[in-house]
Design an enzyme around this catalytic site. Structure first.
Site, PDB file in Angstrom:
ATOM      1  N   GLU A 245       0.641  -1.035   0.006  1.00 14.99           N
ATOM      2  CA  GLU A 245      -0.075   0.000  -0.042  1.00 14.99           C
ATOM      3  C   GLU A 245       1.132   1.401  -0.165  1.00 14.99           C
ATOM      4  O   GLU A 245       2.022   1.691   0.642  1.00 14.99           O
ATOM      5  CB  GLU A 245      -0.158   0.376   1.516  1.00 14.99           C
ATOM      6  CG  GLU A 245      -1.629   1.387   1.116  1.00 14.99           C
ATOM      7  CD  GLU A 245      -2.306   1.523   2.148  1.00 14.99           C
ATOM      8  OE1 GLU A 245      -3.084   2.215   2.902  1.00 14.99           O
ATOM      9  OE2 GLU A 245      -2.953   0.373   3.216  1.00 14.99           O
ATOM     10  N   CYS A 282      -4.308   6.941   6.342  1.00 16.29           N
ATOM     11  CA  CYS A 282      -4.233   6.425   4.664  1.00 16.29           C
ATOM     12  C   CYS A 282      -5.273   7.324   3.596  1.00 16.29           C
ATOM     13  O   CYS A 282      -5.589   7.042   2.433  1.00 16.29           O
ATOM     14  CB  CYS A 282      -3.694   4.575   4.263  1.00 16.29           C
ATOM     15  SG  CYS A 282      -4.857   4.307   5.065  1.00 16.29           S
TER      16      CYS A 282
END
Length: 509
Positions: A245, A282
């Site tokens: 990620e 995020c």
């Protein structure tokens, strides 16, 4: 590589607190990986595996006060936030234990011979087996849930894969504490300490992804760091899966009708989402497409009022603070970019939240404004004002992959009138999770969750949150014409383990 001390640092002052470890040498990385590899057999029994995960959750909860105190000292995220994150971490461990017990993740399929089929079908039996040792790279912003005992580790252990974690330098002391708790849980089930290795240091992270006994990796962090490790994983003599990620802008589209209907509520909600956790999520909304005109002006006023009332906060480390201050200053200097609330330094060790505005037209073509389409980690967002749908669509067409994409619709659009369905269709190629009339911050740990999206959001199509995250650490194997006595118990006709399976085309539970 030369060993160097690893310090616990107070982000509120930038000062070193205490030495907690030393950076691992290449030899120490090798020893940890080999110890993990040797521990594979101890995870073979699903019952033991599930019990281990539950014990780890119990022991982490039992050490809650000590762990939260240590986490707050290294991250400044606050006891309330950290207590909730630890609870989420324990929930994840127990949820994966339930998945292991259920056994559906094994994907058992059995086909008996059928000579009448074209071509003929032999006896085939398929299920999934663990990949082997998994390297996990901890995240800075989730010291529990995406760290030593976080989702990557929990799902890998659930799959039957030992783990070696590369600790994040922002919380090395906490990493050591959590690892010791998980190892105590392992010991209660006669599982060797090597089932969970822990290494510190940048070079150790590089050595880890290159080690021939590492079979897969999970990463949460920056595009630059993640891409370097991804390339290293692909360049190995035997490439391995790298589930990274890396970064996400998480665009938001606000329709003109939605702004006209509830501009003030949307502005307040956006302020809460973009400043949550000092903007260190995020899935923080980093780009907002809002209409020009009176309704958009009302939205901006609400956003201005709410962000102006947000107190300055501490980022996870001074490097991030410096990057944030420099990044927002560079963006604000672009011609035609305004700052209704100026983001930047809030004090010697803090940052102030703010947002920038720009005409969507400036983002529709490649050029100097591309900087506004890059993630800026911290409490800031960019509001691009569009004159019509064509301008908004032109900006969306330029965006890379994201973890999330959000749309705010009016009640009529929500009911199917107008462009609601069309906007959802436009956002779907951009993200792994499409949010309607809510905000992307807050990632529920649920079976249907998808936390992953097109590159650069992630380097694979899988999720790192939710039950299907276990699939990253498994590979399918089919046995053809194997005698019943030689088959794994999972694939025998008698189904001694009582697993859900597809048996000659019929789904059995």
């Amino acid at each position: 590589m030369a060993a160097a001390p690893v310090w616990s640092v107070d982000p509120r002052t930038g000062k070193q607190r205490e030495q907690v470890a030393v950076e691992a040498t290449a030899q120490e990385v090798d020893e940890d990986v080999r110890a993990a590899h040797a521990a594979r057999g101890a995870l073979a029994d699903r019952t033991v595996r599930a019990a281990f995960l539950r014990t780890a959750a119990d022991l982490l909860e039992g050490a809650k006060e000590h762990l939260v105190e240590a986490a707050d000292a290294e991250t400044a995220l606050g006891p309330v936030r950290l207590t909730g994150e630890l609870a989420r971490t324990c929930y994840q461990l127990r949820a994966f234990a339930d998945i292991v017990d259920e056994g559906e993740y094994l994907g058992v399929v059995i086909n008996h011979p059928d000579a009448t089929a074209t071509p003929p079908i032999p006896d085939l039996r398929r299920y999934k087996v663990p990949l082997g040792v998994v390297a996990v790279y901890s995240a800075s912003n989730f010291p529990f849930a995406f760290s030593v005992a976080g989702g990557d580790t929990a799902s890998a252990l659930a799959a039957g894969c030992p783990v070696v974690v590369k600790a994040h330098p922002d919380h090395p002391g906490l990493s050591e504490l959590v690892a010791s708790v998980v190892r105590r849980a392992a010991a209660q089930h006669d599982i060797p300490d090597g089932v969970l290795g822990l290494v510190h240091g940048f070079e150790a992270g590089v050595e880890l992804v290159k080690h021939p006994l590492v079979s897969a990796a999970g990463f949460t962090g920056s595009v630059r760091g993640g891409r370097a490790l991804f390339d290293a994983a692909a360049a190995r003599p035997a490439p391995i899966p790298f589930h990274g990620e890396l970064g996400s802008l998480n665009p938001v589209v606000i329709t003109e009708a939605a702004a006209a209907e509830r501009a003030e509520a949307i502005g307040t909600g956006l302020a809460g989402s973009m400043t949550l956790g000092v903007g260190q999520f995020c899935v923080k909304p980093g780009l907002v497409l809002a209409p020009a005109g009176a309704a958009g002006d009302r939205l901006l006023k609400s956003l201005t009022d709410a962000v102006s009332d947000t107190e300055a906060g501490v980022l996870l480390d001074h490097r991030m603070r410096d990057n944030f201050v420099a990044g927002v200053a560079e963006r604000a200097e672009l011609p035609g970019v305004d700052a209704p609330v100026t983001p930047g330094a809030g004090g010697e060790h803090t940052v102030s939240a703010g947002f920038l505005t720009v005409s969507a037209q400036k983002l529709a073509a490649e050029g100097e404004y591309d900087l506004l389409l890059e993630e800026c980690f911290g409490p800031v967002t960019v509001v691009a004002r569009y004159e019509d749908e064509a301008e908004a669509n032109a900006v969306l067409a330029r965006l890379p992959g994201n973890l999330t994409a959000t749309v705010h619709l009016s009640s009529e659009e929500e009911a199917g009138e107008g462009r609601g369905a069309e906007i959802l269709a436009e956002l779907t190629p951009l993200a792994g999770r499409v949010v309607v009339n809510a905000w992307p911050t807050g990632v529920a740990v649920a079976p249907a969750q998808q936390h992953g999206g097109p590159y650069p959001a992630t380097t694979s199509t899988s999720t790192s949150v939710g039950g299907t995250a276990i699939e990253r650490w498994l590979r399918p194997v089919a046995y053809q014409n194997a005698p019943e006595a030689l088959l794994p118990a999972e694939l025998r006709d008698s189904n001694p383990l009582g697993l859900p399976r597809r048996y000659d085309g019929r789904l059995e539970r």
